[in-house]
Design a protein around this motif. Structure first.
Motif, short mmCIF file in Angstrom:
data_model
loop_
_atom_site.label_atom_id
_atom_site.label_comp_id
_atom_site.label_asym_id
_atom_site.label_seq_id
_atom_site.Cartn_x
_atom_site.Cartn_y
_atom_site.Cartn_z
N VAL A 1 5.30 9.32 -7.58
CA VAL A 1 5.45 9.00 -9.00
C VAL A 1 4.43 7.93 -9.41
CG1 VAL A 1 7.00 8.02 -10.75
CG2 VAL A 1 7.85 9.74 -9.16
N HIS A 2 4.16 6.98 -8.54
CA HIS A 2 3.11 5.99 -8.81
C HIS A 2 1.78 6.70 -9.04
CE1 HIS A 2 1.14 1.95 -8.15
NE2 HIS A 2 0.12 2.78 -8.04
N LYS A 3 1.47 7.66 -8.17
CA LYS A 3 0.21 8.41 -8.31
C LYS A 3 0.17 9.18 -9.63
CE LYS A 3 -0.77 8.95 -3.40
NZ LYS A 3 -0.94 9.91 -2.30
N ILE A 4 1.28 9.80 -10.01
CA ILE A 4 1.33 10.54 -11.27
C ILE A 4 1.09 9.60 -12.45
CG2 ILE A 4 2.88 11.75 -12.88
CD1 ILE A 4 4.22 12.98 -10.34
N LEU A 5 1.79 8.46 -12.46
CA LEU A 5 1.67 7.53 -13.58
C LEU A 5 0.31 6.84 -13.63
CD1 LEU A 5 5.22 5.91 -13.45
CD2 LEU A 5 4.36 7.54 -15.15
N LEU B 1 0.83 -1.21 0.00
CA LEU B 1 0.00 0.00 0.00
C LEU B 1 0.86 1.26 0.00
CD1 LEU B 1 -2.80 -1.00 2.56
CD2 LEU B 1 -3.04 -0.74 0.08
N VAL B 2 1.93 1.24 0.78
CA VAL B 2 2.85 2.38 0.84
C VAL B 2 3.53 2.58 -0.51
CG1 VAL B 2 4.98 3.25 1.90
CG2 VAL B 2 3.17 2.25 3.33
N ALA B 3 3.99 1.50 -1.13
CA ALA B 3 4.63 1.60 -2.45
C ALA B 3 3.66 2.23 -3.45
CB ALA B 3 5.08 0.22 -2.93
N ASN B 4 2.40 1.82 -3.40
CA ASN B 4 1.40 2.35 -4.32
C ASN B 4 1.04 3.81 -4.04
OD1 ASN B 4 1.34 -0.10 -5.63
ND2 ASN B 4 -0.50 -0.80 -4.59
#
Length: 129
Positions: A114-118, A107-110
């Motif tokens: 940058v994950h949110k932007i992509l 969950l933290v990785a997600n």
């Protein structure tokens, strides 16, 4: 906000990328694509951004929790398919991580920026100076 300036001269595909604070990286294409392979390809830079952001976000969270995880490895791959781009991301920790920690760390990785932007809607505006 993030800003960089890319500058290419006469060496095919070799691009100097500078940040406003003076950091410099070189982008290039592999030899088989006409470059000299003196730096990351643009696709590798995009993939590296996701890996770097994920690593930093996980490190901040793990440190905040006080968990004894001395090393984090993030392996990310960009796969282009017909009408779709897939990023695969594998997380490896240099410590035993229990099932609850694993779920939380995914969950933290997600949640890395940058994950949110992509994962969001992306628009690109271009103007000629």
């Amino acid at each position: 906000m993030a800003k960089v300036i890319a500058h290419i001269k006469e060496v095919p595909f070799q691009i100097e990328i500078k940040s406003p604070t003076g950091n410099i990286i070189i982008a290039d294409e592999p030899v088989e694509k006409g470059g000299k392979d003196t730096g990351f390809s643009p696709r590798e830079l995009l993939t590296a951004s996701l890996s770097a952001c994920t690593s930093a976000t996980l490190r901040m969270y793990i440190d905040k929790k006080g968990w004894n995880i001395p090393e984090i490895k993030v392996e990310t791959e960009l796969i282009e398919m017909e009408g779709k781009t897939l990023f695969t991301r594998k997380l490896e920790f240099a410590a035993t991580v229990d099932e609850d920690q694993k779920k939380r760390l995914i969950l933290v990785a997600n949640a890395c920026p940058v994950h949110k932007i992509l994962s969001g809607t992306i628009e690109i505006e271009t103007e000629l100076l």
